[in-house]
Design a protein around this motif. Sequence first.
Motif, PDB file in Angstrom:
ATOM      1  N   ASP A 107       0.866  -1.232  -0.015  1.00  0.00           N
ATOM      2  CA  ASP A 107      -0.128   0.062  -0.201  1.00  0.00           C
ATOM      3  C   ASP A 107       0.784   1.170  -0.013  1.00  0.00           C
ATOM      4  O   ASP A 107       0.544   2.232   0.353  1.00  0.00           O
ATOM      5  CB  ASP A 107      -1.117   0.175   1.125  1.00  0.00           C
ATOM      6  N   ARG A 108       2.010   1.104  -0.542  1.00  0.00           N
ATOM      7  CA  ARG A 108       3.034   2.229  -0.732  1.00  0.00           C
ATOM      8  C   ARG A 108       3.669   2.179  -2.039  1.00  0.00           C
ATOM      9  O   ARG A 108       3.728   1.195  -2.416  1.00  0.00           O
ATOM     10  CB  ARG A 108       4.059   2.343   0.498  1.00  0.00           C
ATOM     11  N   TRP A 109       4.104   3.243  -2.277  1.00  0.00           N
ATOM     12  CA  TRP A 109       5.040   3.400  -3.739  1.00  0.00           C
ATOM     13  C   TRP A 109       5.777   4.757  -3.659  1.00  0.00           C
ATOM     14  O   TRP A 109       5.605   5.484  -2.811  1.00  0.00           O
ATOM     15  CB  TRP A 109       3.939   3.285  -4.810  1.00  0.00           C
ATOM     16  N   THR A 110       6.505   4.779  -4.738  1.00  0.00           N
ATOM     17  CA  THR A 110       7.362   5.861  -4.956  1.00  0.00           C
ATOM     18  C   THR A 110       6.586   6.782  -6.115  1.00  0.00           C
ATOM     19  O   THR A 110       6.411   6.164  -7.193  1.00  0.00           O
ATOM     20  CB  THR A 110       8.793   5.517  -5.287  1.00  0.00           C
ATOM     21  N   THR A 111       6.634   7.994  -5.871  1.00  0.00           N
ATOM     22  CA  THR A 111       6.240   8.769  -6.978  1.00  0.00           C
ATOM     23  C   THR A 111       7.177   9.823  -7.361  1.00  0.00           C
ATOM     24  O   THR A 111       8.209  10.172  -6.657  1.00  0.00           O
ATOM     25  CB  THR A 111       4.939   9.650  -6.702  1.00  0.00           C
ATOM     26  N   GLU A 112       7.506  10.381  -8.649  1.00  0.00           N
ATOM     27  CA  GLU A 112       8.295  11.477  -8.981  1.00  0.00           C
ATOM     28  C   GLU A 112       7.889  12.382  -9.660  1.00  0.00           C
ATOM     29  O   GLU A 112       6.850  12.474 -10.625  1.00  0.00           O
ATOM     30  CB  GLU A 112       9.345  10.683  -9.954  1.00  0.00           C
ATOM     31  N   SER A 113       8.417  13.632  -9.476  1.00  0.00           N
ATOM     32  CA  SER A 113       7.978  15.040 -10.168  1.00  0.00           C
ATOM     33  C   SER A 113       9.173  15.895  -9.586  1.00  0.00           C
ATOM     34  O   SER A 113       8.867  16.468  -8.348  1.00  0.00           O
ATOM     35  CB  SER A 113       6.752  15.410  -9.798  1.00  0.00           C
ATOM     36  N   ARG A 114      10.195  15.964 -10.327  1.00  0.00           N
ATOM     37  CA  ARG A 114      11.186  16.634 -10.011  1.00  0.00           C
ATOM     38  C   ARG A 114      11.894  16.354  -8.636  1.00  0.00           C
ATOM     39  O   ARG A 114      12.164  17.321  -7.736  1.00  0.00           O
ATOM     40  CB  ARG A 114      10.920  18.303  -9.777  1.00  0.00           C
TER      41      ARG A 114
END
Length: 141
Positions: free
Chosen positions: A19-26
């Motif tokens: 129920d967790r993940w990594t997101t990216e935006s700069r």
Amino acid sequence: MVEYSEDYHAQATATDDTDRWTTESRGQFEVGIPQEFGGTFDGPAPENYYAIALTNCYVATFTVMADNSDFSFQEVNADGTLRLRPDDGSTAVDSFDLTVELQVESPDRKAEVLLERTREHCFILQSVNFPVSVEHEVISG
């Protein structure tokens, strides 16, 4: 205010075993599903990032407007609360409340005008379809 033509990209990938993940935006950020939504993640949920975006748009807009107006300040402190409430059987954003404290050497009318105009020109706050309340206070010292 300056008009911008910009694109902002975000990327996220999740698997069905967590129920967790990594997101990216700069930059990379951990995000997940907290207990209040049935998960076990003990970090920020997408709603936290929404509140961060609303709060920091105000701060960014204020600092740009202050700089463009040659207005000096010691500190601006913004405290935002995104409120989710039940609505016709589902959860929806009910409102966003923002309290802003501006510390200056000596208060004047320009500080009040900049704080009021910031609300009008903060495009992320202007883009939402729920009530937004911004209260501000100018503090000298």
